[in-house]
Motif scaffolding. Structure first.
Motif, PDB file in Angstrom:
ATOM      1  N   GLY A  47     -61.430 -50.094  40.153  1.00 49.24           N
ATOM      2  CA  GLY A  47     -60.258 -50.743  39.592  1.00 49.24           C
ATOM      3  C   GLY A  47     -60.068 -50.276  38.160  1.00 49.24           C
ATOM      4  N   CYS A  48     -58.883 -50.482  37.620  1.00 49.89           N
ATOM      5  CA  CYS A  48     -58.573 -50.061  36.255  1.00 49.89           C
ATOM      6  C   CYS A  48     -57.727 -51.133  35.585  1.00 49.89           C
ATOM      7  CB  CYS A  48     -57.823 -48.733  36.274  1.00 49.89           C
ATOM      8  SG  CYS A  48     -57.417 -48.119  34.626  1.00 49.89           S
ATOM      9  N   ARG A  49     -58.003 -51.353  34.310  1.00 51.12           N
ATOM     10  CA  ARG A  49     -57.249 -52.326  33.526  1.00 51.12           C
ATOM     11  C   ARG A  49     -56.877 -51.680  32.204  1.00 51.12           C
ATOM     12  NH1 ARG A  49     -58.773 -57.416  30.237  1.00 51.12           N
ATOM     13  NH2 ARG A  49     -60.799 -56.445  30.023  1.00 51.12           N
ATOM     14  N   CYS A  50     -55.624 -51.811  31.820  1.00 49.92           N
ATOM     15  CA  CYS A  50     -55.149 -51.290  30.541  1.00 49.92           C
ATOM     16  C   CYS A  50     -55.557 -52.278  29.449  1.00 49.92           C
ATOM     17  CB  CYS A  50     -53.636 -51.104  30.573  1.00 49.92           C
ATOM     18  SG  CYS A  50     -52.981 -50.424  29.041  1.00 49.92           S
ATOM     19  N   ILE A  51     -56.306 -51.800  28.458  1.00 49.15           N
ATOM     20  CA  ILE A  51     -56.770 -52.625  27.350  1.00 49.15           C
ATOM     21  C   ILE A  51     -55.815 -52.510  26.167  1.00 49.15           C
ATOM     22  CG2 ILE A  51     -58.666 -52.982  25.706  1.00 49.15           C
ATOM     23  CD1 ILE A  51     -59.386 -53.633  28.594  1.00 49.15           C
ATOM     24  N   GLU A  52     -55.311 -51.291  25.979  1.00 50.53           N
ATOM     25  CA  GLU A  52     -54.396 -50.989  24.868  1.00 50.53           C
ATOM     26  C   GLU A  52     -53.332 -50.048  25.398  1.00 50.53           C
ATOM     27  OE1 GLU A  52     -55.079 -48.002  21.254  1.00 50.53           O
ATOM     28  OE2 GLU A  52     -56.377 -49.759  21.163  1.00 50.53           O
ATOM     29  N   LYS A  53     -52.054 -50.360  25.190  1.00 52.23           N
ATOM     30  CA  LYS A  53     -50.952 -49.546  25.698  1.00 52.23           C
ATOM     31  C   LYS A  53     -51.263 -48.062  25.509  1.00 52.23           C
ATOM     32  CE  LYS A  53     -46.019 -48.813  25.270  1.00 52.23           C
ATOM     33  NZ  LYS A  53     -44.778 -49.254  24.643  1.00 52.23           N
ATOM     34  N   GLY A  54     -51.070 -47.282  26.581  1.00 52.91           N
ATOM     35  CA  GLY A  54     -51.402 -45.867  26.494  1.00 52.91           C
ATOM     36  C   GLY A  54     -50.922 -45.077  27.688  1.00 52.91           C
ATOM     37  N   VAL A  55     -51.497 -43.889  27.834  1.00 52.58           N
ATOM     38  CA  VAL A  55     -51.154 -42.974  28.923  1.00 52.58           C
ATOM     39  C   VAL A  55     -52.458 -42.517  29.568  1.00 52.58           C
ATOM     40  CG1 VAL A  55     -50.104 -40.759  29.505  1.00 52.58           C
ATOM     41  CG2 VAL A  55     -49.095 -42.182  27.719  1.00 52.58           C
ATOM     42  N   LEU A  56     -52.501 -42.580  30.903  1.00 55.60           N
ATOM     43  CA  LEU A  56     -53.665 -42.166  31.673  1.00 55.60           C
ATOM     44  C   LEU A  56     -53.202 -41.178  32.733  1.00 55.60           C
ATOM     45  CD1 LEU A  56     -56.714 -42.774  32.207  1.00 55.60           C
ATOM     46  CD2 LEU A  56     -55.912 -44.401  33.923  1.00 55.60           C
ATOM     47  N   LEU A  57     -53.779 -39.993  32.746  1.00 54.63           N
ATOM     48  CA  LEU A  57     -53.465 -38.989  33.761  1.00 54.63           C
ATOM     49  C   LEU A  57     -54.505 -39.115  34.869  1.00 54.63           C
ATOM     50  CD1 LEU A  57     -51.929 -36.490  34.732  1.00 54.63           C
ATOM     51  CD2 LEU A  57     -53.532 -35.108  33.420  1.00 54.63           C
ATOM     52  N   ASP A  58     -54.046 -39.366  36.075  1.00 51.62           N
ATOM     53  CA  ASP A  58     -54.913 -39.601  37.225  1.00 51.62           C
ATOM     54  C   ASP A  58     -54.609 -38.539  38.275  1.00 51.62           C
ATOM     55  OD1 ASP A  58     -56.801 -40.958  38.713  1.00 51.62           O
ATOM     56  OD2 ASP A  58     -55.452 -42.560  39.322  1.00 51.62           O
ATOM     57  N   THR A  59     -55.630 -37.809  38.724  1.00 57.41           N
ATOM     58  CA  THR A  59     -55.436 -36.773  39.749  1.00 57.41           C
ATOM     59  C   THR A  59     -56.304 -37.091  40.961  1.00 57.41           C
ATOM     60  OG1 THR A  59     -57.153 -35.372  38.783  1.00 57.41           O
ATOM     61  CG2 THR A  59     -54.900 -34.990  38.048  1.00 57.41           C
ATOM     62  N   PHE A  60     -55.858 -36.637  42.144  1.00 58.09           N
ATOM     63  CA  PHE A  60     -56.523 -36.939  43.397  1.00 58.09           C
ATOM     64  C   PHE A  60     -56.707 -35.675  44.230  1.00 58.09           C
ATOM     65  CE2 PHE A  60     -53.765 -40.416  42.237  1.00 58.09           C
ATOM     66  CZ  PHE A  60     -54.557 -41.537  42.398  1.00 58.09           C
ATOM     67  N   THR A  61     -57.773 -35.669  45.026  1.00 55.82           N
ATOM     68  CA  THR A  61     -57.929 -34.698  46.090  1.00 55.82           C
ATOM     69  C   THR A  61     -58.716 -35.374  47.210  1.00 55.82           C
ATOM     70  OG1 THR A  61     -58.551 -32.444  46.682  1.00 55.82           O
ATOM     71  CG2 THR A  61     -60.020 -33.577  45.170  1.00 55.82           C
ATOM     72  N   PRO A  62     -58.262 -35.316  48.456  1.00 54.98           N
ATOM     73  CA  PRO A  62     -57.037 -34.684  48.909  1.00 54.98           C
ATOM     74  C   PRO A  62     -55.805 -35.463  48.458  1.00 54.98           C
ATOM     75  CG  PRO A  62     -58.045 -35.864  50.726  1.00 54.98           C
ATOM     76  CD  PRO A  62     -58.992 -35.967  49.553  1.00 54.98           C
TER      77      PRO A  62
END
Length: 70
Positions: A47-62
């Motif tokens: 799971g993920c929670r934003c602590i401070e407004k920002g940008v997160l780049l998330d990549t997946f395979t497959p």
């Protein structure tokens, strides 16, 4: 509060571009800030929670078909 905990089969890699995030992977919690990376294998409760407004780049395979328009 809600970390949207889920288990997916895809391997994932994240890059913090700005702000701060908190990842829960299994029973461990890790922070990600600008410049940090995190990699995890598939099949892990996460799971993920934003602590401070920002940008997160998330990549997946497959490829995650559930993220693509029909």
């Amino acid at each position: 509060r809600d970390r949207s905990v889920r288990s997916v089969r895809a391997r994932e890699a994240d890059l913090g571009s700005a702000g701060a995030f908190e990842f829960t992977l299994g029973d461990e919690t890790h922070g990600v800030r600008a410049g940090d990376t995190r990699h995890r294998g598939g099949g892990v409760l996460q799971g993920c929670r934003c602590i401070e407004k920002g940008v997160l780049l998330d990549t997946f395979t497959p490829q995650r078909m559930d993220f693509l328009p029909a």
